[in-house]
Design an enzyme around this catalytic site. Structure first.
Site, PDB file in Angstrom:
ATOM      1  CG  HIS A 268      -2.070   0.830   1.280  1.00  0.00           C
ATOM      2  ND1 HIS A 268      -2.424   1.666   0.250  1.00  0.00           N
ATOM      3  CD2 HIS A 268      -2.960   1.102   2.282  1.00  0.00           C
ATOM      4  CE1 HIS A 268      -3.488   2.382   0.605  1.00  0.00           C
ATOM      5  NE2 HIS A 268      -3.822   2.062   1.836  1.00  0.00           N
ATOM      6  CG  HIS A 307      -3.965   0.798  -8.466  1.00  0.00           C
ATOM      7  ND1 HIS A 307      -5.292   0.823  -8.141  1.00  0.00           N
ATOM      8  CD2 HIS A 307      -3.337   1.626  -7.597  1.00  0.00           C
ATOM      9  CE1 HIS A 307      -5.458   1.633  -7.112  1.00  0.00           C
ATOM     10  NE2 HIS A 307      -4.298   2.137  -6.759  1.00  0.00           N
ATOM     11  CG  ASP A 363       3.178   4.234  -4.190  1.00  0.00           C
ATOM     12  OD1 ASP A 363       3.247   5.328  -3.613  1.00  0.00           O
ATOM     13  OD2 ASP A 363       2.329   3.373  -3.925  1.00  0.00           O
TER      14      ASP A 363
HETATM   15  N1  CMC Z   1       4.808  -7.237 -10.474  1.00  0.00           N
HETATM   16  C1  CMC Z   1       4.642  -8.433 -11.065  1.00  0.00           C
HETATM   17  N2  CMC Z   1       3.471  -9.059 -11.215  1.00  0.00           N
HETATM   18  C2  CMC Z   1       2.385  -8.436 -10.727  1.00  0.00           C
HETATM   19  C3  CMC Z   1       2.464  -7.184 -10.092  1.00  0.00           C
HETATM   20  C4  CMC Z   1       3.734  -6.587  -9.972  1.00  0.00           C
HETATM   21  N3  CMC Z   1       3.870  -5.399  -9.375  1.00  0.00           N
HETATM   22  N4  CMC Z   1       1.239  -6.802  -9.707  1.00  0.00           N
HETATM   23  C5  CMC Z   1       0.398  -7.773 -10.073  1.00  0.00           C
HETATM   24  N5  CMC Z   1       1.090  -8.762 -10.713  1.00  0.00           N
HETATM   25  C6  CMC Z   1       0.533  -9.955 -11.330  1.00  0.00           C
HETATM   26  C7  CMC Z   1       0.071 -10.958 -10.296  1.00  0.00           C
HETATM   27  O1  CMC Z   1       1.089 -11.893 -10.006  1.00  0.00           O
HETATM   28  C8  CMC Z   1      -1.106 -11.586 -10.994  1.00  0.00           C
HETATM   29  O2  CMC Z   1      -0.621 -12.491 -11.950  1.00  0.00           O
HETATM   30  P1  CMC Z   1      -1.450 -13.859 -12.255  1.00  0.00           P
HETATM   31  O3  CMC Z   1      -2.841 -13.418 -12.629  1.00  0.00           O
HETATM   32  O4  CMC Z   1      -0.713 -14.503 -13.367  1.00  0.00           O
HETATM   33  O5  CMC Z   1      -1.412 -14.635 -10.979  1.00  0.00           O
HETATM   34  C9  CMC Z   1      -1.743 -10.446 -11.775  1.00  0.00           C
HETATM   35  O6  CMC Z   1      -0.648  -9.535 -12.027  1.00  0.00           O
HETATM   36  C10 CMC Z   1      -2.863  -9.743 -11.046  1.00  0.00           C
HETATM   37  O7  CMC Z   1      -2.354  -9.267  -9.811  1.00  0.00           O
HETATM   38  P2  CMC Z   1      -3.136  -9.328  -8.432  1.00  0.00           P
HETATM   39  O8  CMC Z   1      -2.130  -9.528  -7.338  1.00  0.00           O
HETATM   40  O9  CMC Z   1      -4.289 -10.267  -8.524  1.00  0.00           O
HETATM   41  O10 CMC Z   1      -3.743  -7.862  -8.366  1.00  0.00           O
HETATM   42  P3  CMC Z   1      -4.256  -7.135  -7.064  1.00  0.00           P
HETATM   43  O11 CMC Z   1      -5.302  -6.192  -7.522  1.00  0.00           O
HETATM   44  O12 CMC Z   1      -4.610  -8.116  -5.995  1.00  0.00           O
HETATM   45  O13 CMC Z   1      -2.956  -6.361  -6.537  1.00  0.00           O
HETATM   46  C11 CMC Z   1      -1.365  -4.686  -6.133  1.00  0.00           C
HETATM   47  C12 CMC Z   1      -2.730  -5.009  -6.729  1.00  0.00           C
HETATM   48  C13 CMC Z   1      -1.151  -3.164  -6.196  1.00  0.00           C
HETATM   49  C14 CMC Z   1      -1.313  -5.109  -4.637  1.00  0.00           C
HETATM   50  C15 CMC Z   1      -0.285  -5.447  -6.931  1.00  0.00           C
HETATM   51  O14 CMC Z   1      -0.305  -5.018  -8.275  1.00  0.00           O
HETATM   52  C16 CMC Z   1       1.109  -5.243  -6.341  1.00  0.00           C
HETATM   53  O15 CMC Z   1       1.501  -5.976  -5.430  1.00  0.00           O
HETATM   54  N6  CMC Z   1       1.909  -4.233  -6.859  1.00  0.00           N
HETATM   55  C17 CMC Z   1       3.192  -3.941  -6.329  1.00  0.00           C
HETATM   56  C18 CMC Z   1       3.051  -3.094  -5.065  1.00  0.00           C
HETATM   57  C19 CMC Z   1       2.629  -1.673  -5.390  1.00  0.00           C
HETATM   58  O16 CMC Z   1       3.178  -1.015  -6.273  1.00  0.00           O
HETATM   59  N7  CMC Z   1       1.662  -1.195  -4.606  1.00  0.00           N
HETATM   60  C20 CMC Z   1       1.188   0.198  -4.723  1.00  0.00           C
HETATM   61  C21 CMC Z   1      -0.242   0.270  -5.067  1.00  0.00           C
HETATM   62  S1  CMC Z   1      -0.699   1.924  -5.526  1.00  0.00           S
HETATM   63  C22 CMC Z   1      -0.654   2.807  -4.065  1.00  0.00           C
HETATM   64  C23 CMC Z   1      -1.827   2.603  -3.222  1.00  0.00           C
HETATM   65  O17 CMC Z   1      -2.940   2.957  -3.677  1.00  0.00           O
HETATM   66  O18 CMC Z   1      -1.655   2.128  -2.087  1.00  0.00           O
END
Ligand code: CMC
Length: 428
Positions: A268, A307, A363
């Site tokens: 986050h 995101h 970020d």
């Molecule tokens: N790097 C590599 N793969 C990723 C990433 C990433 N940063 N983000 C998502 N994926 C992949 C994930 O492995 C999944 O692949 P598959 O469908 O093959 O299993 C797919 O993309 C969908 O991801 P998800 O985890 O189901 O998506 P989510 O909506 O649950 O997660 C997130 C969103 C922001 C937590 C995630 O993208 C992440 O961990 N990003 C890195 C951390 C980050 O930059 N966070 C800041 C968010 S913006 C600030 C805020 O609002 O807090």
């Protein structure tokens, strides 16, 4: 004629149910009537991470993740970033309309005159270990404020509520600056109420012995815009936490400490810190391809990408990229920028990221700007928490005004052991 209902057939029983649809949503409690027999608890929906569950109606922030739209109270973030300032946008977020001049002056004056903290709060902060994380200090100190304002527990009194809103918005930059000075071993600098919100924050961070200290106007405006971008983002993890704690009618300091704790996590608000650590670890543009292979092999995440809501682009990331240029003219170019640009270039072309709609989020670039401005990475989540205070409090006010809200209390699907008799220690 179309009907605003959903018809559900339960194939276990052959029964059909018709449930009302409003705003493309069904009421989860309408599922409860779906039962296999009379003794059945009734149908629930399973939604870890609340990916498709609306917990509230809100009029504060609108996001269209597919189109990359973010609006506060209907105003596009791009227009606010260009034409407004943090204090004005905070008013808009809190009250729903842009202020008149008189409303603006009163709001600004009130916040400006609630920047000081009780001396005991200062002493409390001084007691933290020399290497305490500034975000941990921030969270603990916000919680501690509730001990100074016991009337804050009177959450049914709108005037008492507004008093805490002003106090919190006014004091968070002071607490943030004190936590920074603490990690540096520097004396805390008291607020200067001649200065505007963001200038005052920079002043408290940076001022040493100079009598003619002046805040850099370009950096102050850049930070003010960054603050505007971070005011609210509808029902994210931190804001949802604010509402969950607030739903038990805790005081706003306790609720906000919880929200800030949620923001601290690397998925986050801690993500820009994680981005900076990642860029520093990559170290050189030539190491980018190997790093990206690791991401695609799922050995690690590309921090600052992806995101939960934005599946096209994050409009805040676009604005931030422009601010970066203005800041680098003052501070000099951050060498990590080249690594970030190369990561972005590869990711935007690579099937792995394209197929999963992974784009730079807010970020990805904010950390590079903050670092160029001289902030240590540990301060990044604190820089997020200062403006988000406004969003948390606006959402908290909305929660308390909404008479349909109840204490947050999710259900579970119990998959543990059925009842069994206790076994004495000697017989196990
Ligand atoms: N790097 C590599 N793969 C990723 C990433 C990433 N940063 N983000 C998502 N994926 C992949 C994930 O492995 C999944 O692949 P598959 O469908 O093959 O299993 C797919 O993309 C969908 O991801 P998800 O985890 O189901 O998506 P989510 O909506 O649950 O997660 C997130 C969103 C922001 C937590 C995630 O993208 C992440 O961990 N990003 C890195 C951390 C980050 O930059 N966070 C800041 C968010 S913006 C600030 C805020 O609002 O807090």
């Amino acid at each position: 004629m179309t009907k605003e209902t959903l018809t559900i057939t339960d194939n276990r029983t052959g029964q059909t149910y018709e449930v009302p649809v409003a705003h493309d949503t069904i009421n989860a409690m309408d599922l409860r009537q779906i039962k296999v027999n009379e003794g059945d608890f009734g149908m629930m929906s399973y939604d870890p991470g609340f990916k498709n569950t609306a917990s509230t109606k809100s009029t504060i922030t609108f996001i269209d993740g597919g189109k990359g739209i973010l609006r506060y109270r209907g105003y596009p973030i791009e227009q606010l970033a260009e034409k407004s300032n943090f204090i004005e946008t905070a008013y808009l977020t809190m009250f729903g309309e842009l202020p008149t001049q008189a409303q603006y002056d009163e709001w600004e004056h009130d916040i400006r005159h609630h920047t000081f903290v009780h001396e005991n709060i200062k002493q409390l902060m001084e007691a933290f270990r020399y290497d305490a994380h500034p975000m941990s200090m921030f969270i603990s100190t916000v919680a501690a404020l509730s001990t100074y304002y016991p009337e804050a527990r009177n959450i049914d009194d709108p005037q008492a509520r507004m008093k805490q809103v002003i106090r919190l918005i006014g004091k968070v930059p002071t607490i943030a600056a004190f936590s920074y000075r603490h990690t540096r071993g520097l004396p805390y600098v008291y607020p200067n109420n001649d200065l505007g919100y963001t200038e005052n924050f920079l002043y408290m961070l940076d001022k040493m012995g100079q009598t003619d200290y002046e805040v850099n106007a370009v950096l102050a405006r850049a930070l003010d815009v960054l603050f505007m971008l971070h005011i609210d983002h509808e029902q994210n993890c931190g804001t949802a936490t604010m509402r969950v704690i607030g739903s038990s009618h805790s005081d706003p300091y306790s609720s906000m400490a919880g929200a800030a704790a949620a923001l601290f996590g690397p998925l986050h608000g801690g993500a820009n810190e994680a981005v900076l650590r990642m860029l520093t670890e990559i170290g050189d543009v030539k190491n980018v391809p190997e790093f990206m292979e690791g991401v695609k092999n799922r050995e690690r995440l590309l921090m600052g990408f992806g995101h939960r809501v934005y599946k096209n682009f994050d409009p805040r990331a676009k604005i931030i990229k422009n601010i970066a240029d203005e800041v680098f003219e003052v501070t000099g170019r951050n060498p990590l920028l080249d690594i970030a640009l190369e990561l972005e270039r590869i990711a935007l072309e690579d099937d792995f990221f394209v197929q999963r709609n992974l784009y730079p989020n807010v970020d990805f670039y904010s950390g590079i700007i903050y670092q160029a401005m001289g902030f240590p990475v540990a301060m990044f989540p604190v820089l997020f928490a200062i403006p988000r205070t406004v969003g948390w409090l606006a959402q908290w006010q909305e929660l308390l005004a909404d008479k349909t809200q109840k204490i947050a209390r999710p259900r579970q699907i119990f998959l543990g052991e059925d009842t069994r008799d206790f076994v004495a220690m000697a017989d196990r």
